[in-house]
Motif scaffolding. Sequence first.
Motif, short mmCIF file in Angstrom:
data_model
loop_
_atom_site.label_atom_id
_atom_site.label_comp_id
_atom_site.label_asym_id
_atom_site.label_seq_id
_atom_site.Cartn_x
_atom_site.Cartn_y
_atom_site.Cartn_z
N ALA A 188 1.01 -3.72 -12.37
CA ALA A 188 -0.01 -4.33 -11.52
C ALA A 188 0.11 -5.85 -11.51
O ALA A 188 -0.21 -6.50 -10.52
CB ALA A 188 -1.40 -3.92 -12.01
N TYR B 259 -6.25 -0.50 -0.35
CA TYR B 259 -5.73 -1.59 -1.17
C TYR B 259 -6.86 -2.50 -1.65
O TYR B 259 -6.88 -2.91 -2.82
CB TYR B 259 -4.70 -2.41 -0.39
N MET B 260 -7.82 -2.80 -0.78
CA MET B 260 -8.96 -3.62 -1.18
C MET B 260 -9.75 -2.92 -2.28
O MET B 260 -10.22 -3.56 -3.23
CB MET B 260 -9.86 -3.91 0.02
N GLU C 237 -2.75 -9.77 -5.42
CA GLU C 237 -3.94 -9.47 -6.19
C GLU C 237 -4.96 -10.54 -5.84
O GLU C 237 -4.72 -11.72 -6.06
CB GLU C 237 -3.65 -9.48 -7.69
N TRP D 48 -8.64 -0.86 -4.54
CA TRP D 48 -7.88 -0.99 -5.79
C TRP D 48 -8.01 -2.39 -6.35
O TRP D 48 -8.24 -2.59 -7.55
CB TRP D 48 -6.41 -0.65 -5.54
N ASP D 49 -7.90 -3.38 -5.51
CA ASP D 49 -7.89 -4.76 -5.98
C ASP D 49 -9.25 -5.17 -6.54
O ASP D 49 -9.33 -6.02 -7.42
CB ASP D 49 -7.49 -5.69 -4.84
N LEU E 189 1.91 -7.59 -8.65
CA LEU E 189 1.19 -7.83 -7.39
C LEU E 189 0.63 -9.23 -7.36
O LEU E 189 0.62 -9.90 -6.33
CB LEU E 189 0.07 -6.80 -7.22
N ARG E 190 0.15 -9.70 -8.52
CA ARG E 190 -0.41 -11.05 -8.60
C ARG E 190 0.65 -12.10 -8.27
O ARG E 190 0.38 -13.09 -7.59
CB ARG E 190 -0.99 -11.28 -9.99
N THR F 47 0.81 -1.22 0.00
CA THR F 47 0.00 0.00 0.00
C THR F 47 0.84 1.26 0.00
O THR F 47 0.37 2.32 -0.44
CB THR F 47 -0.94 0.03 1.21
N PHE G 104 -8.79 -10.34 -6.03
CA PHE G 104 -10.19 -10.35 -6.41
C PHE G 104 -10.53 -11.47 -7.40
O PHE G 104 -9.78 -11.76 -8.30
CB PHE G 104 -10.60 -9.02 -7.03
N SER H 228 -8.36 -14.59 -4.49
CA SER H 228 -7.18 -15.40 -4.80
C SER H 228 -6.90 -16.37 -3.66
O SER H 228 -7.07 -16.03 -2.48
CB SER H 228 -5.96 -14.51 -5.02
#
Length: 808
Positions: free
Chosen positions: A242, A179-180, A251, A182-183, A245-246, A93, A253, A280
């Motif tokens: 981005a 952060y949530m 990531e 955004w995700d 992040l995964r 974040t 969602f 995830s």
Amino acid sequence: MKWFKRILLILLILLVCAAVAGLILINRISRRALPDYDRDIYLSGLQNRVTVLRDAFGVPHLFAENEGDLYRATGYVMAQDRLWQMDLLRRATTGRLAEIFGEDLIETDLLMRALRIPEKSRRVLDGTDPSIIRGLECFAEGVNNCIENMDGKLPPEFAILRYRPEEWFPEHSVNLIGYMAWDLTTAWTSEVRMDRFRRILPPEKYALMLPDGACHSIPVFTEGGMDFSDDRALALNPAAAADRLRSLGLEIFSGSNNWAVSGEKSTTGKPLFSNDMHLSLFAPGIWYQIHQNIPGLLNVTGVILPGTPFITAGHNDRIAWGFTNVMVDDMDFYEETLHPDSPDRYLLNGEWRPMTVTTESIRTSKGKTVERILRFTHRGPIISAFQNIPDRQISMRWIGNEDSNEMQTVYLINRAGNWEEFKNAFRTFRSVSQNVAYADVDGNIGLYSCMGLPIRDGDRAQIAPGDTDRFDWQGIVPFEELPHEYNPERGYISSANNKTVPDSYPYTVSCWFDLPFRIKRIRAMLDAETLVSPDFFKAMLTDVFSGAYEAYVPDLIAVLEKTDLGPLEEKALDSLRRWNGEWEVKSAAAAVFEYFYYLFARNTASDELGEDLLKEWFDNKILVRNLVQNIWKSEECGWYDDVRTEPKETFSLIVEGSFREAVLALQNAMGPDIETWEWGRIHTLTLYHPMGGVSLLNRIFRLNRGPFPVGGSYHTVCPYAFSFNDPFKVNHGASERHLFDLSDWDSSFALIPTGVSGIPASPYYCDQTGLYVEGRFRRDPFSRNEIEKAAVYSMTFFPSSQDSGTGR
């Protein structure tokens, strides 16, 4: 010769000693942070004792006498179990991942800084009630007490990456809400990719990639939605920053289900409530299970996002609540016009306006500092660099930067006792848009679409021109005008990321909804029963039938029955004929269909898109499913013709070729005997740790767990989803399963895919995984009497004035 043998013997002894020492060191690093759940602790700042009882799964039940003590103890026990995960999320974040992972994360850090999450958090804290601030402060003090008491005996990730956690502050907890937000946004990947596809495809082919309203005919509510269109567009590239992040498991969602029935439709005479948020799947999991109790003041249980003190989803002694993603379009993109002589000025309504320019200093794990520039218009950051667009300037407006206070919401909902208090709590819940299900012990049920829905003009699935304010947001839809229902006559409420409202609703919610296979199945099961029981809810949560069977398999069989097939292909076809449409782990037909569907999509689009764009398309299942659904059975559709070859391909030819390829691939994977083919042999779940991709670390510390064979798919009520870029390797699913019985809270069930501990050496790291993949449940006691019966561990936090030494 004797001396030579002696030397060899000495070397061998030294090697053995070194190996033993290495094993001892590894064991020490692995286990040094494991807490003793029976050890009492003297904790600075406490006013009274706090008792912590843990059950056989290590889930903590906290009993305190005041809020300050409760949240201080919450911070401590959470840090005992999840400290490194908390620090990882904090670093994400604040854009500080490169400090521990190296230069590869610089662009990701820069993107996260462009979102200005900490800036929003400081605004939130400035406007938050002092009692909530005090809870955040006490939580932070508890985390810091735990770090101090660890005395360097930190979880293994800190030793591997060679750093120590910094002090925790309330702002870090609030950052996680940003952060949530955004995700959970859908536009970052959907809209930018669709815009690029539009630029390379003929209009008639591009139109077939867009959602067809006829395929989204089952809305959550009875009102809503509107069409929109605009023809000024710009192509964007995939968001590589981005994507990093995964790879770290950051990531999260995917989707969700929730439903509840009233007492009149329940065998218990009171509402039954279910929620499973699809996120995830990784280790440690995204949720931390906890129960918080202050006699006479607060009694709430559920799941918490690690790093925050208040329960996100669960129940108290009066109400239950849970979430599904609205799929709202809460992000817009604008092509800005820059001054030819001054790149820090942009054109708006005929005037040149100055941008806000910041210089970001990003440190790496090697001590190097890299400086980068961020630019912001009045809408938000210039994101062109993150989309690999060197010659155009694209700005972004995002709901996460608008005024909201989700931390206040979860604090208030933990204490809410009725529908009015529920609504009052969610009035400030705008950045993390969710369909929130509700049930209470008085027999009421409800559903409220709690979201920040922008009011704006034009086709917001496309890039808007930035030289005018015509396409700027004109406000946010008032809370009272958001879709909701309370005690509907049908006796139940439900949502599953499907279309939110019909087209009569005066505001545009989105166009990126999931196809209605899950919601159709949920409602069919509920409609089929006059009364439903807790066991029926269990069966629903683990249901693996899919409407995809009805939508595609009969047509598939019809085409193949006109085709000259080989012996193994005939057997595969026969498995489809005999199939009941359930994606069971041992089903051969499920494996045949899923492999066919994947290859059908690939063979349909690969020639038009090329490998690079195909990968982008495959990265978003909603985009893939829209196209397949829209063109299915359309024999002469232009998408089926391979533009690289002379003959004109049709629907039937693509079906035949994809089926043959699927059978061959399955034969190569599982052998020529179709009796041995099982969906679960290729469809597996592995719970990956953020550092589990380093094979040596994984072998030494057992960071990853699996693979586990699983049934279901991304379109079943019990979801086990995967990326088409890595077919059949499960990476998304139910991040928790809640089944609450409002006639007797002690008869409720709760489960997560992993466990409460984030320490790989802990017996509670993934101890719930077996139950999870087998479709079983963990009873979730709520009364003090039942909790004490189930307790395996007991510890007490004492005020430090009684301290005769500090324990951990």
